[in-house]
Design a protein around this motif. Structure first.
Motif, PDB file in Angstrom:
ATOM      1  N   GLU A 106       0.898  -0.983  -0.059  1.00 55.92           N
ATOM      2  CA  GLU A 106      -0.024   0.059   0.024  1.00 55.92           C
ATOM      3  C   GLU A 106       0.863   1.351  -0.011  1.00 55.92           C
ATOM      4  N   ILE A 107      -0.020   2.375  -0.053  1.00 55.20           N
ATOM      5  CA  ILE A 107       0.869   3.637  -0.118  1.00 55.20           C
ATOM      6  C   ILE A 107       1.752   4.101  -1.281  1.00 55.20           C
ATOM      7  N   ALA A 108       2.704   3.246  -1.755  1.00 55.44           N
ATOM      8  CA  ALA A 108       3.429   3.549  -2.665  1.00 55.44           C
ATOM      9  C   ALA A 108       3.225   2.811  -4.022  1.00 55.44           C
ATOM     10  N   ALA A 109       3.447   3.076  -5.019  1.00 56.39           N
ATOM     11  CA  ALA A 109       3.459   2.422  -6.250  1.00 56.39           C
ATOM     12  C   ALA A 109       4.854   1.878  -6.745  1.00 56.39           C
ATOM     13  N   PRO A 110       4.873   0.723  -7.520  1.00 62.16           N
ATOM     14  CA  PRO A 110       3.737  -0.019  -7.889  1.00 62.16           C
ATOM     15  C   PRO A 110       2.896  -0.872  -7.099  1.00 62.16           C
ATOM     16  N   SER A 111       1.815  -1.022  -7.213  1.00 60.67           N
ATOM     17  CA  SER A 111       1.094  -2.228  -6.301  1.00 60.67           C
ATOM     18  C   SER A 111       1.438  -3.512  -6.785  1.00 60.67           C
ATOM     19  N   ILE A 112       1.109  -4.624  -5.858  1.00 59.15           N
ATOM     20  CA  ILE A 112       1.495  -5.749  -6.198  1.00 59.15           C
ATOM     21  C   ILE A 112       0.876  -6.577  -7.576  1.00 59.15           C
ATOM     22  N   GLU A 113      -0.362  -5.979  -7.848  1.00 59.96           N
ATOM     23  CA  GLU A 113      -1.182  -6.237  -9.119  1.00 59.96           C
ATOM     24  C   GLU A 113      -0.255  -5.502 -10.478  1.00 59.96           C
ATOM     25  N   ASP A 114       0.300  -4.186 -10.117  1.00 55.55           N
ATOM     26  CA  ASP A 114       1.157  -3.603 -11.255  1.00 55.55           C
ATOM     27  C   ASP A 114       2.352  -4.420 -11.368  1.00 55.55           C
ATOM     28  N   GLY A 115       2.923  -4.849 -10.169  1.00 55.30           N
ATOM     29  CA  GLY A 115       4.297  -5.706 -10.247  1.00 55.30           C
ATOM     30  C   GLY A 115       4.254  -6.875 -11.051  1.00 55.30           C
ATOM     31  N   MET A 116       3.084  -7.629 -10.672  1.00 50.26           N
ATOM     32  CA  MET A 116       2.782  -8.958 -11.554  1.00 50.26           C
ATOM     33  C   MET A 116       2.615  -8.746 -12.989  1.00 50.26           C
ATOM     34  N   ASN A 117       2.040  -7.523 -13.103  1.00 48.11           N
ATOM     35  CA  ASN A 117       1.546  -7.135 -14.610  1.00 48.11           C
ATOM     36  C   ASN A 117       2.851  -6.854 -15.314  1.00 48.11           C
ATOM     37  N   MET A 118       3.827  -6.116 -14.664  1.00 52.80           N
ATOM     38  CA  MET A 118       5.093  -5.986 -15.189  1.00 52.80           C
ATOM     39  C   MET A 118       5.770  -7.091 -15.620  1.00 52.80           C
ATOM     40  N   LEU A 119       5.633  -8.142 -14.610  1.00 49.30           N
ATOM     41  CA  LEU A 119       6.586  -9.429 -14.915  1.00 49.30           C
ATOM     42  C   LEU A 119       6.081 -10.229 -16.338  1.00 49.30           C
ATOM     43  N   ILE A 120       4.510 -10.260 -16.257  1.00 48.96           N
ATOM     44  CA  ILE A 120       3.757 -10.933 -17.235  1.00 48.96           C
ATOM     45  C   ILE A 120       4.221 -10.339 -18.677  1.00 48.96           C
ATOM     46  N   GLU A 121       4.315  -8.827 -18.696  1.00 53.37           N
ATOM     47  CA  GLU A 121       4.617  -8.197 -19.923  1.00 53.37           C
ATOM     48  C   GLU A 121       6.087  -8.725 -20.425  1.00 53.37           C
ATOM     49  N   LYS A 122       6.993  -9.085 -19.267  1.00 58.68           N
ATOM     50  CA  LYS A 122       8.541  -9.206 -19.597  1.00 58.68           C
ATOM     51  C   LYS A 122       8.399 -10.842 -20.217  1.00 58.68           C
ATOM     52  N   GLY A 123       7.236 -11.736 -20.129  1.00 54.20           N
ATOM     53  CA  GLY A 123       7.035 -12.824 -20.733  1.00 54.20           C
ATOM     54  C   GLY A 123       7.717 -14.021 -19.896  1.00 54.20           C
ATOM     55  N   VAL A 124       7.637 -13.888 -18.505  1.00 58.09           N
ATOM     56  CA  VAL A 124       7.728 -14.812 -17.467  1.00 58.09           C
ATOM     57  C   VAL A 124       6.849 -15.859 -17.430  1.00 58.09           C
ATOM     58  N   GLY A 125       7.452 -17.236 -17.282  1.00 60.03           N
ATOM     59  CA  GLY A 125       6.471 -18.135 -17.087  1.00 60.03           C
ATOM     60  C   GLY A 125       5.769 -18.502 -15.867  1.00 60.03           C
ATOM     61  N   LYS A 126       6.663 -18.074 -14.707  1.00 55.18           N
ATOM     62  CA  LYS A 126       6.314 -18.274 -13.470  1.00 55.18           C
ATOM     63  C   LYS A 126       6.610 -17.081 -12.633  1.00 55.18           C
ATOM     64  N   ILE A 127       5.751 -16.860 -11.547  1.00 57.06           N
ATOM     65  CA  ILE A 127       6.031 -15.525 -10.448  1.00 57.06           C
ATOM     66  C   ILE A 127       6.152 -16.189  -9.226  1.00 57.06           C
ATOM     67  N   ILE A 128       7.126 -15.899  -8.723  1.00 54.62           N
ATOM     68  CA  ILE A 128       7.312 -16.223  -7.238  1.00 54.62           C
ATOM     69  C   ILE A 128       7.295 -14.713  -6.460  1.00 54.62           C
ATOM     70  N   CYS A 129       6.356 -14.790  -5.598  1.00 49.87           N
ATOM     71  CA  CYS A 129       6.153 -13.655  -4.769  1.00 49.87           C
ATOM     72  C   CYS A 129       6.785 -13.728  -3.454  1.00 49.87           C
ATOM     73  N   HIS A 130       7.602 -12.718  -3.185  1.00 51.87           N
ATOM     74  CA  HIS A 130       8.481 -12.907  -2.003  1.00 51.87           C
ATOM     75  C   HIS A 130       8.466 -11.657  -1.108  1.00 51.87           C
ATOM     76  N   PRO A 131       7.789 -11.946   0.355  1.00 53.72           N
ATOM     77  CA  PRO A 131       7.711 -10.809   1.105  1.00 53.72           C
ATOM     78  C   PRO A 131       8.954 -10.395   1.513  1.00 53.72           C
ATOM     79  N   TYR A 132       9.292  -9.088   1.785  1.00 55.21           N
ATOM     80  CA  TYR A 132      10.501  -8.413   2.273  1.00 55.21           C
ATOM     81  C   TYR A 132      10.156  -7.854   3.580  1.00 55.21           C
TER      82      TYR A 132
END
Length: 82
Positions: free
Chosen positions: A56-82
């Motif tokens: 929250e608060i800052a961009a990019p959102s999780i949805e935006d981040g996942m869309n950026m990865l999909i646009e890069k052509g990834v076949g799998k996404i690993i979400c990692h909390p930091y």
């Protein structure tokens, strides 16, 4: 001999998000370093694309981040909390 393209794996580093720009840009920098380390130390079978996102608060959102990865052509996404 057929050399296949490396499979692309997306890694999304996720933090809470902050009003402090320095905190948000820290995660961006970490994502760049992490991507370089993964690609330089791997066996070449996979190409890693690492992006940062905020809950929250800052961009990019999780949805935006996942869309950026999909646009890069990834076949799998690993979400990692930091």
């Amino acid at each position: 001999y057929h050399h296949s393209q490396p499979k692309k794996i997306g890694i999304l580093l996720i933090d809470h998000g902050s009003k402090r720009e320095k905190s948000n840009s820290h995660l961006e920098g970490l994502a760049q370093v992490y991507q370089a380390q993964c690609n330089n130390n791997g066996d070449g079978k996979y190409e890693y694309v690492v992006k940062a996102a905020h809950m929250e608060i800052a961009a990019p959102s999780i949805e935006d981040g996942m869309n950026m990865l999909i646009e890069k052509g990834v076949g799998k996404i690993i979400c990692h909390p930091y």
